[in-house]
Design an enzyme around this catalytic site. Structure first.
Site, mmCIF file in Angstrom:
data_model
loop_
_atom_site.group_PDB
_atom_site.id
_atom_site.type_symbol
_atom_site.label_atom_id
_atom_site.label_comp_id
_atom_site.label_asym_id
_atom_site.label_seq_id
_atom_site.Cartn_x
_atom_site.Cartn_y
_atom_site.Cartn_z
ATOM 1 N N ASN A 102 0.879 -1.165 0.000
ATOM 2 C CA ASN A 102 0.000 0.000 0.000
ATOM 3 C C ASN A 102 0.917 1.216 0.000
ATOM 4 O O ASN A 102 1.789 1.321 0.866
ATOM 5 C CB ASN A 102 -0.893 -0.014 1.251
ATOM 6 C CG ASN A 102 -1.688 1.263 1.394
ATOM 7 O OD1 ASN A 102 -1.979 1.937 0.411
ATOM 8 N ND2 ASN A 102 -2.041 1.604 2.618
ATOM 9 N N GLY A 103 0.739 2.125 -0.967
ATOM 10 C CA GLY A 103 1.602 3.305 -1.047
ATOM 11 C C GLY A 103 2.106 3.478 -2.470
ATOM 12 O O GLY A 103 1.558 2.887 -3.405
ATOM 13 N N GLU A 482 -21.486 19.718 2.476
ATOM 14 C CA GLU A 482 -21.457 18.286 2.801
ATOM 15 C C GLU A 482 -22.593 17.547 2.067
ATOM 16 O O GLU A 482 -22.385 16.447 1.552
ATOM 17 C CB GLU A 482 -21.549 18.109 4.322
ATOM 18 C CG GLU A 482 -21.600 16.678 4.803
ATOM 19 C CD GLU A 482 -20.389 15.829 4.437
ATOM 20 O OE1 GLU A 482 -19.404 16.360 3.892
ATOM 21 O OE2 GLU A 482 -20.452 14.608 4.668
ATOM 22 N N LYS A 486 -21.920 14.468 -0.461
ATOM 23 C CA LYS A 486 -22.550 13.148 -0.257
ATOM 24 C C LYS A 486 -23.234 12.701 -1.529
ATOM 25 O O LYS A 486 -23.092 11.582 -1.974
ATOM 26 C CB LYS A 486 -23.611 13.227 0.835
ATOM 27 C CG LYS A 486 -23.382 12.969 2.255
ATOM 28 C CD LYS A 486 -22.561 11.889 2.780
ATOM 29 C CE LYS A 486 -21.153 11.932 2.371
ATOM 30 N NZ LYS A 486 -20.124 12.120 3.283
ATOM 31 N N GLU A 489 -20.754 11.927 -4.447
ATOM 32 C CA GLU A 489 -19.937 10.742 -4.154
ATOM 33 C C GLU A 489 -20.666 9.450 -4.485
ATOM 34 O O GLU A 489 -20.094 8.548 -5.083
ATOM 35 C CB GLU A 489 -19.637 10.663 -2.641
ATOM 36 C CG GLU A 489 -18.441 11.416 -2.161
ATOM 37 C CD GLU A 489 -18.223 11.223 -0.667
ATOM 38 O OE1 GLU A 489 -17.104 10.893 -0.292
ATOM 39 O OE2 GLU A 489 -19.165 11.399 0.140
HETATM 40 C C1 G6P Z 1 -11.963 10.138 1.685
HETATM 41 C C2 G6P Z 1 -13.304 9.674 2.209
HETATM 42 C C3 G6P Z 1 -14.086 10.845 2.792
HETATM 43 C C4 G6P Z 1 -13.258 11.536 3.854
HETATM 44 C C5 G6P Z 1 -11.894 11.967 3.316
HETATM 45 C C6 G6P Z 1 -10.980 12.434 4.430
HETATM 46 O O1 G6P Z 1 -12.115 10.940 0.565
HETATM 47 O O2 G6P Z 1 -14.054 9.059 1.176
HETATM 48 O O3 G6P Z 1 -15.289 10.367 3.359
HETATM 49 O O4 G6P Z 1 -13.950 12.654 4.316
HETATM 50 O O5 G6P Z 1 -11.245 10.855 2.695
HETATM 51 O O6 G6P Z 1 -10.673 11.321 5.235
HETATM 52 P P1 G6P Z 1 -10.292 11.396 6.750
HETATM 53 O O7 G6P Z 1 -10.108 9.950 7.142
HETATM 54 O O8 G6P Z 1 -9.005 12.161 6.835
HETATM 55 O O9 G6P Z 1 -11.397 12.043 7.490
#
Ligand code: G6P
Length: 610
Positions: A102-103, A482, A486, A489
């Site tokens: 992963n990375g 938001e 939503k 997405e």
């Molecule tokens: C991704 C997820 C989002 C989230 C964002 C930040 O894009 O799909 O739902 O808000 O990462 O993630 P974090 O874990 O840093 O809140």
């Protein structure tokens, strides 16, 4: 991005690896693979493009693949399209090494050319394949020595799981800038991207740090730091319930997580309100530091950033200190004005988002104090912060966040109250009123969720729209951001959130008969102004779905086509109620459009690449 799991023990590894991958699939889901060693079959690799189910069916739930040690991977493609050959594990040319990753290996092109000059043939387009071949290149009967040489040669971010057919009793794990945990069992051990993969089998975990290398056998785990010194890691007990990471009768994790919000909110605030006072014992920041604070910088991505936008309105109003909110991916490149009197609030559900991590490290370098709001205990962001306030949302599996967003808001309210009291910027009356309202908010959230059939009906009216606008002012606008995210997405409908007053400066040109505008107007002081904007879009033919508080419902209904009402509350706490119909609206629209709600296309939950 990408979920990795490794198991070594006495049971059949393949079904356990598949089970772990199922719990990590939210990290990436374009292809999956496992590598399992057995004396009869050697190192056997099975991979399949598509969801994990494709691999599961191909190997009959793991029954076809024998062996007690192995690695599993679920991928979110970076280098090379999703395909069987690009899926992990990647094998070295000799077949001796299998690697999951992963990375991103940043210097993979240079290493690839080097290896090609030495006669190595590449089969995939991945950056990971260079690691498998490089292990072969350096291998002289000592697996650890080869791993260390490879780690010195590569640049970039990684969490690796490595197996070598010559040492079939052990797995090697290595980490830099990508999360990796060890799960300890009796007669077995795990490596994994996060604890959800292992909690069915063990609750005892430790978190690897950057530069760590771990050697796992069925009965032992040895961990070495980057100088190859043995290190002892603290063992932590994970208290997440296994059932929390299962659907529990709901069709989707997102639906379950939406409905869990009142409880998650309550769990996050209740232990921190004692005798009418906000008690944040975990915070080390004192009154003097708060008084000296020149500004607050909020850093986050995605929905966590939207919590930051709400927080800017809330904290500035309550603390009378400047608050700047920055997208983490922009922060490092905007020459931020940060001093050692700046408090940086870092918001992240996963605690692993690489942009957020990089931004907070930069803020730290510039002298800021770091206070993080994180859901995953022991995550990198939590560990690198001066102070951490955990959200007690439990595991969030759906890629589109809901309960993490709500619990992050809860922590923002607590911080606002706590700081305001320390700074004397709030009257006792106001403080008591907000604390009291905060405690009844979960019941009001429940009341909103009980309107879900109503919102489902509106979704059925509007699910065919191809473009939907969200408008609001102040915190209503922040919630609109938001709501819009939503929707896009999970339903793939184009959507934009606009500060309602700004609409007339350009975007109103897109409003034509039949356009749908979601108007958020819960903030009583701004209601009239917002309704003028509603009239503007209505007179150009838009359909308007309004959202407001019960006491303004009648006034709103006169103008809009449909209205959702949430219980009245203090303006500051409105986002916690208003966001719920936004989440339900997006959910039902996506459902009606037949979208893959928990795993939307191209997305991943934990974003560990820049
Ligand atoms: C991704 C997820 C989002 C989230 C964002 C930040 O894009 O799909 O739902 O808000 O990462 O993630 P974090 O874990 O840093 O809140």
């Amino acid at each position: 991005m990408c979920g990795i799991v490794g198991f070594v023990g006495r049971e059949e590894a393949a079904p356990i690896l598949l089970d772990g991958l199922a719990r990590l699939e939210y990290r990436g889901y374009d292809s999956a693979g496992i590598a399992v060693y057995s004396p009869e079959d050697g190192l056997r690799v099975e991979k399949a493009k598509g969801r994990l189910q494709v691999l599961f069916d191909k190997i009959h739930g793991g029954a076809d693949v024998k062996g007690h040690l192995g690695l599993g991977h679920t991928r979110w493609a970076t280098h090379g399209e999703p395909s069987d050959v690009n899926a992990h594990p990647q094998l070295s040319e000799s077949g001796r090494f299998a690697v999951i990753h992963n990375g991103i290996i940043e210097n993979y092109v240079e290493i690839k050319e080097f290896l090609q000059e030495h006669g190595v043939t590449f089969v995939s387009e991945t950056d990971t394949e260079v690691v498998a071949h490089l292990l072969d290149y350096y291998y002289k009967d000592d697996m650890m020595d080869a791993v260390v040489k490879v780690l010195h040669r590569i640049n970039g971010a990684y969490a690796f799981g490595i197996v070598c057919a010559d040492c079939p009793d052990r797995l090697i794990a290595a980490r830099k800038d990508s999360p990796l945990i060890i799960g300890y069992g009796d007669g077995f051990n795990f490596l994994a991207s996060d604890v959800t993969a292992v909690i069915k089998y063990t609750r005892e975990v430790s978190y690897l740090d950057d530069g760590d290398i771990a050697v796992l056998t069925a009965d032992s785990v040895e961990i070495y730091d980057s100088l190859l010194q043995r290190v002892e890691k603290a063992h932590h007990q994970v208290d997440w319930e296994v059932s929390a990471a299962e659907k529990g009768g709901y069709e989707h994790f997102m639906a379950k997580e939406i409905m869990e919000q009142p409880e998650a909110f309550r769990k996050t605030i209740s232990p921190r309100i004692q005798d009418g006072n906000v008690v944040l014992d975990d915070l080390k920041i004192d009154r003097a530091a708060l008084e000296a604070m020149d500004k607050i910088y909020i850093i986050a991505c995605g929905s966590s950033y939207h919590v930051g936008v709400v927080a800017k309105y809330t904290l500035e109003k309550m603390l009378r200190k400047p608050v700047e909110v920055a997208l983490a991916s922009e922060f490092r490149y905007c020459d931020p004005i940060v001093s050692n009197q700046t408090l940086c609030i870092v918001i992240s559900q996963s605690g692993e988002t690489i942009d957020t991590l990089a931004a907070m490290r930069e803020a730290k370098r510039l002298g800021a104090r770091l206070l993080s709001i994180v859901n995953v205990v022991g995550s990198t962001i939590a560990r690198e912060s001066d102070d951490v306030l955990y959200t007690w949302a439990g595991p969030e599996i759906a890629v589109a966040t809901t309960k993490a967003y709500s619990t992050q808001l809860a922590v923002i309210y607590l911080i606002a109250l706590y700081f305001a009291k320390q700074l004397n910027t709030i009257s006792m009356e106001e403080y008591d009123a907000i604390v009291a309202e905060l405690q009844v908010l979960p019941d009001k959230m429940q009341q909103v969720l009980e309107q879900k059939e109503n919102i489902q009906y509106y979704a059925s009216r509007y699910f065919n729209h191809e473009s939907i606008f969200f408008i609001g002012r102040n915190i209503d606008y922040a919630v609109g951001m938001e709501g819009s995210l939503k929707l896009k997405e999970i339903s793939y409908i184009h959507s934009e959130a606009y500060a309602a007053g700004e609409l007339k400066h350009g975007t109103i040109s897109l409003i034509e008969p039949g356009a749908l505008v979601v108007a958020l107007a819960g903030h009583a002081a701004l209601f009239e102004k917002l309704m003028s904007n509603v009239v503007e879009v209505k007179s150009r033919g838009a359909d308007v779905l309004g959202v407001t508080v019960a006491s303004l419902g009648k006034a709103m209904e006169k103008t809009v086509d449909a209205a959702v009402m949430v219980p009245d509350t203090l303006p500051m706490l409105l986002p916690s109620l208003e966001v719920l119909p936004m989440q339900l609206f997006a959910y039902y629209i996506a459902l009606m459009r037949g979208c893959d709600i928990d795993k939307p296309r191209n997305l991943a939950k934990s974003v560990t690449v820049e």
